[in-house]
Design a protein around this motif. Structure first.
Motif, short mmCIF file in Angstrom:
data_model
loop_
_atom_site.label_atom_id
_atom_site.label_comp_id
_atom_site.label_asym_id
_atom_site.label_seq_id
_atom_site.Cartn_x
_atom_site.Cartn_y
_atom_site.Cartn_z
N THR A 219 0.91 -1.19 -0.18
CA THR A 219 -0.39 -0.48 -0.17
C THR A 219 1.33 1.22 -0.16
O THR A 219 1.65 1.35 1.04
CB THR A 219 -0.63 0.26 1.63
N GLN A 245 -8.09 -1.20 3.24
CA GLN A 245 -8.50 -1.05 2.25
C GLN A 245 -10.01 -2.42 2.22
O GLN A 245 -10.81 -2.24 1.40
CB GLN A 245 -8.30 -1.56 0.81
N LEU A 564 -3.96 1.56 -6.43
CA LEU A 564 -4.96 1.58 -5.82
C LEU A 564 -6.60 1.54 -6.43
O LEU A 564 -6.99 2.08 -6.36
CB LEU A 564 -4.52 2.70 -4.56
#
Ligand code: ASP
Length: 654
Positions: A219, A245, A564
Motif C-alpha cells: 500500500t 482497504q 489503488l
C-alpha cells in the motif's frame, strides 16, 4: 498473593452472562456453585478427567470426592504437596500409611512442576492449621490415588513469581513462562475482554465478524510492510499493515457493520510498545459520522471493561490536536496530571534577557514554560543539567530553570534579570507555589511545545521515582484527540505532503475548499483515542468519492494511483459514506493489566529485536528452498548460516 487474588478477581469480574444489561453475577454465581456445581458459568471441568479446579475448593466442598489435575508447585517434608492449576493452589496430604506406599512414592518422587492427577476427599485442615492467605486455605485433599501424568526435568528457571528472570530467558522458554500467574492473568483477561467485545459488537449492535486476507499488496504511504515471495519471478505479496482497504471495500459490498480481531504487520524496527505483528480490534461502519464512532467505542470499552477496575466513565473528554500540542506538547497527552504548558510570551515582551528578546523578535517566536510542583524539593542539580543537555542536543533549544525556594527567593541563572512585574506575571500564569520549579524555553511554537511536552513526562517520571504520586495507577484517563491536520509536511522533504493518518481520511467538511488552495491548512475527520498518554486507537471518516480520493492520492500526495485502482474503481460503484476505527488490542490490555511491556500480554511475542527466541526466527532457508521463489541471497557469512541450519541454536539475545 497475585496468583490467587488476580485470577479470582478476573473470573469474578469477567464472567457475566450474555445479555443486554450486564449485571454482576458473582453473588448468584457463588450461590449456584454451592447449590449445584454443574450450573457454574463457565464450566471448567467439562470433557476432562478432573472434577474441580485446584483453586476453587472451599469448606462448602467438604466430604466431596474430587479428582484434580495440576502441576506440583512445592512439597514439604514429604508430607504435603501444593498442586497448582490456572485457577489457584490447593494443599494435598501425601498419605503415609504402608497401604498407600505407591501413591506416596509417586507424590514424593515426582520433581517440582511435574504434572499429576490426584483423587481423594476434601477434608478440613486441623484447627490452627488453616491458611487465611490462601483461598483454599481451610481445606486440604486426602489423597487416595495418584498418577504421574508427566515428569518435569530440571527447569531453566523456577515458576515462582518472586524468582527474577531475564526477559530473554522468559522468551526462550515461553511455554514455561506462560505458567506464571502474571501471564495467565494477562492472557485470560485479554481473552475475556475480546469475548465481551464480540458480544457487544455482534450480539448487541449487529456487527459482522469478517476475516480479510493477510497475503496482500503493497500500500502506498504509511508504515513499511513485510514482503512474502511468490513463485512468479519478481512478484511479491505484502503483509497488510491493517485491513484498511478491505474494510472499506466491505462497505461498498453492503456489509455495513464490519469488525475483526485483526492481525496486522509493520516492519518498523524495534520500539518499546510496538511488535512487528500485533492485533487490532478493527471496525468499519456505513452511514456514520465521527460522533457515532466515538459513542460506539465508548460503549464498547464500557461493556468489556473488567469489573475489578474502576468503571469507565463516558463520554470521554475530547481535545483538538492544536490544543493537545499547545498544552501538552504531544498528540497523545497524559491527562492524569497537570504541569501543562503555558505561553508566557506576553510576560516577557519588554525583557532584557538576550535570548528571550531574540526569539520574541522573530515572527513565530514564543516563550513557554511548565511548572513542576515541589520540583525544588525533588529535582536535583544533575537532573536539571540532564534536562538542559537534552534540550540542546535533541531540540537545539535552551531551557532556563527557575527555582522558587521556600524563602521566596528565585534561583536561576537569569533571576536578576527578571523584573518584579514579570515575576508576578509568571506566578499568576503558572500558579507557582513555594518549592516549585519552572522550566522555561523559547523558540518556535511547535518545537517549544514538543520539548516541554517531553520534559513534562521526564519530570513526572523523576518525581515519581522519588516517591511523589502524580499518576494514580488505578486511574484510566481516556481522551479523544480530534481535528488533526489532514496532511503534514514530509519529514525527509518538508516541501511535500504526507497523510497525517492515512490517504483515505476525509477532510473536515468546513475545510474542503482549502484542499485546492492551501491543503496544508485542511483539518481532517480523523480521531485518535488516547489512554493515559498512549495512543490506543485511531480512525477516520473516509473519502467515499472516487474523484476526491484520486485528487488526494495523485495530486496532493503524489502517489502511484495504479496501486489503488481497485479501491478507486469501487468508490465509483455506489460506495456508501463510511468511517471506522482500529483499537490497538495489545496496548490496551497492557495498560489495563499494568504490564511492563506489550510483550507481556502476547502469548508468543517477538523480542525487542524482532526475533522469536524460542524457535529462532527469522532464520536462514537453504538456497534450494529459495529457488522456487527465484530468490538468491548473498549472505554475510555463509559458513555461519550453514552451521545455523544444522544446529538451530537459540539466539544469544538479551
Ligand atoms: N487502519 C487504521 C490504522 O490502522 C485505522 C482506521 O483508520 O480505521 O491506523
Amino acid at each position: 498473593m497475585y496468583f490467587r487474588c488476580g485470577l479470582t478477581l478476573l473470573y469474578k469480574s469477567l464472567y457475566t452472562p450474555i445479555g443486554r444489561t450486564p449485571q454482576p453475577i458473582w453473588d448468584s454465581l457463588s450461590r449456584s456453585l454451592v447449590l449445584s456445581p454443574q450450573r457454574r458459568i463457565p464450566e471448567f471441568n467439562s470433557f476432562v478427567a478432573r472434577t474441580n479446579t485446584c483453586g476453587e475448593l472451599r469448606s462448602s466442598h467438604l466430604g466431596q470426592e474430587v479428582t484434580l489435575c495440576g502441576w506440583i508447585q512445592y512439597r514439604r517434608q514429604n508430607m504435603f504437596l501444593v498442586l497448582r492449576d490456572f485457577h489457584g493452589l490447593v494443599q494435598v496430604i501425601i498419605p503415609q500409611e504402608e497401604s498407600a506406599a505407591s501413591v506416596k512414592k509417586i507424590l514424593c518422587e515426582a520433581p517440582v512442576e511435574s504434572v499429576v492427577q490426584v483423587s481423594g476427599t476434601v477434608i478440613s485442615r486441623p484447627p490452627g492449621q488453616e491458611n487465611p492467605k490462601m483461598p483454599t486455605g481451610e481445606i486440604e485433599i486426602k489423597v487416595k490415588t495418584a498418577e504421574l501424568l508427566n515428569s518435569c526435568k530440571k527447569l531453566p528457571f523456577e515458576i515462582k513469581d518472586f524468582v527474577k528472570k531475564t526477559e530473554a530467558l522468559r522468551l526462550r522458554y515461553r511455554y514455561l513462562d506462560l505458567r506464571s500467574s502474571q501471564m495467565q492473568y494477562n492472557l485470560r483477561l485479554r481473552s475475556q475482554m475480546v469475548m465481551k467485545m464480540r458480544e457487544y459488537l455482534c450480539n448487541l449492535h449487529g456487527f459482522v465478524d469478517i476475516e480479510t486476507p493477510t497475503l496482500f499488496k503493497k500500500t502506498p504511504g504509511g508504515a513499511k510492510e513485510f514482503v512474502v515471495p511468490s513463485r512468479e519471478p519478481g512478484k511479491f505479496y505484502s503483509l497488510p499493515q491493517s485491513p484498511q482497504q478491505f474494510k472499506q471495500l466491505l462497505m461498498v459490498g453492503g456489509l455495513d457493520r464490519y469488525f475483526q480481531v485483526a492481525r496486522c504487520y509493520r516492519d518498523e524496527g524495534s520500539r518499546p510498545d510496538r511488535q512487528p505483528e500485533f492485533t487490532q480490534i478493527d471496525i468499519e461502519m456505513s452511514f456514520v459520522d465521527q460522533t457515532g464512532i466515538q459513542s460506539l467505542i465508548e460503549g464498547l470499552l464500557q461493556y468489556s471493561w473488567p469489573k475489578d477496575k474502576d468503571p469507565v466513565v463516558v463520554p470521554f473528554p475530547s481535545m483538538t490536536f492544536a490544543e493537545a500540542l499547545s498544552t501538552y506538547g504531544t498528540d497523545k497527552p497524559d491527562t492524569r496530571f497537570g504541569m501543562k504548558i503555558v505561553d508566557i510570551s506576553d510576560v516577557f515582551r519588554n525583557t532584557k534577557i538576550g535570548f528571550l528578546q531574540d526569539v520574541l523578535n522573530k515572527p513565530q517566536g514564543t516563550i513557554k514554560a511548565i511548572c513542576i510542583p515541589e520540583g525544588a524539593k525533588y529535582l536535583q542539580r544533575k537532573d536539571i543539567e540532564t534536562i538542559r543537555k537534552f534540550a540542546t542536543e535533541q531540540f537545539n533549544q535552551e531551557v532556563l530553570p527557575v527555582f522558587l525556594k521556600a524563602n521566596r527567593n528565585w534561583n536561576s541563572p537569569v533571576a536578576k534579570s527578571i523584573m518584579e512585574e514579570q515575576r508576578l506575571g509568571l506566578i499568576r500564569l503558572l500558579e507557582i507555589q513555594e518549592e516549585d520549579v519552572v522550566l522555561l524555553t523559547a523558540g518556535e511554537h511547535k518545537e517549544t511545545c514538543s520539548l516541554l511536552g517531553k520534559l513534562r513526562l521526564e519530570c513526572a517520571d523523576l518525581l515519581e521515582a522519588r516517591g511523589v504520586v502524580l499518576r494514580d495507577p488505578a486511574l484510566f484517563s481516556f481522551l479523544w484527540v480530534v481535528d488533526f491536520p489532514l496532511f503534514l509536511p514530509k519529514e525527509e522533504n518538508p516541501g511535500e505532503l504526507e497523510s497525517a493518518h492515512h490517504p483515505f481520511t476525509a477532510p473536515h467538511p468546513s475545510d474542503i475548499h482549502l484542499l485546492y488552495t492551501e491543503p496544508e491548512k485542511v483539518r481532517s475527520q480523523h480521531y485518535d483515542l488516547v489512554l493515559n498518554g498512549s495512543e490506543i486507537g485511531g480512525g477516520s471518516i473516509r473519502i467515499h468519492n472516487a474523484e476526491l480520493q484520486h485528487y488526494v492520492l495523485a495530486t496532493l500526495l503524489k502517489e502511484d494511483v495504479k496501486l489503488l485502482s481497485h479501491l478507486l474503481q469501487a468508490l465509483d460503484y455506489g460506495a456508501p459514506p463510511h468511517g471506522g476505527i482500529a483499537l490497538g488490542l495489545d496496548r490496551l490490555i497492557c495498560l489495563i493489566t499494568g504490564a511492563a511491556s506489550i510483550r507481556d500480554v502476547i502469548a508468543f511475542p517477538k523480542s525487542f529485536q524482532g526475533h522469536d527466541l524460542m524457535s529462532n526466527v527469522p532464520d536462514y532457508i537453504p538456497p534450494e528452498e529459495l529457488k522456487p521463489y527465484h530468490i538468491q541471497v548473498s549472505r554475510p557469512a555463509d559458513s555461519e548460516a550453514e552451521k545455523s541450519l544444522l544446529n538451530h541454536p537459540p539466539h544469544p539475545e538479551s
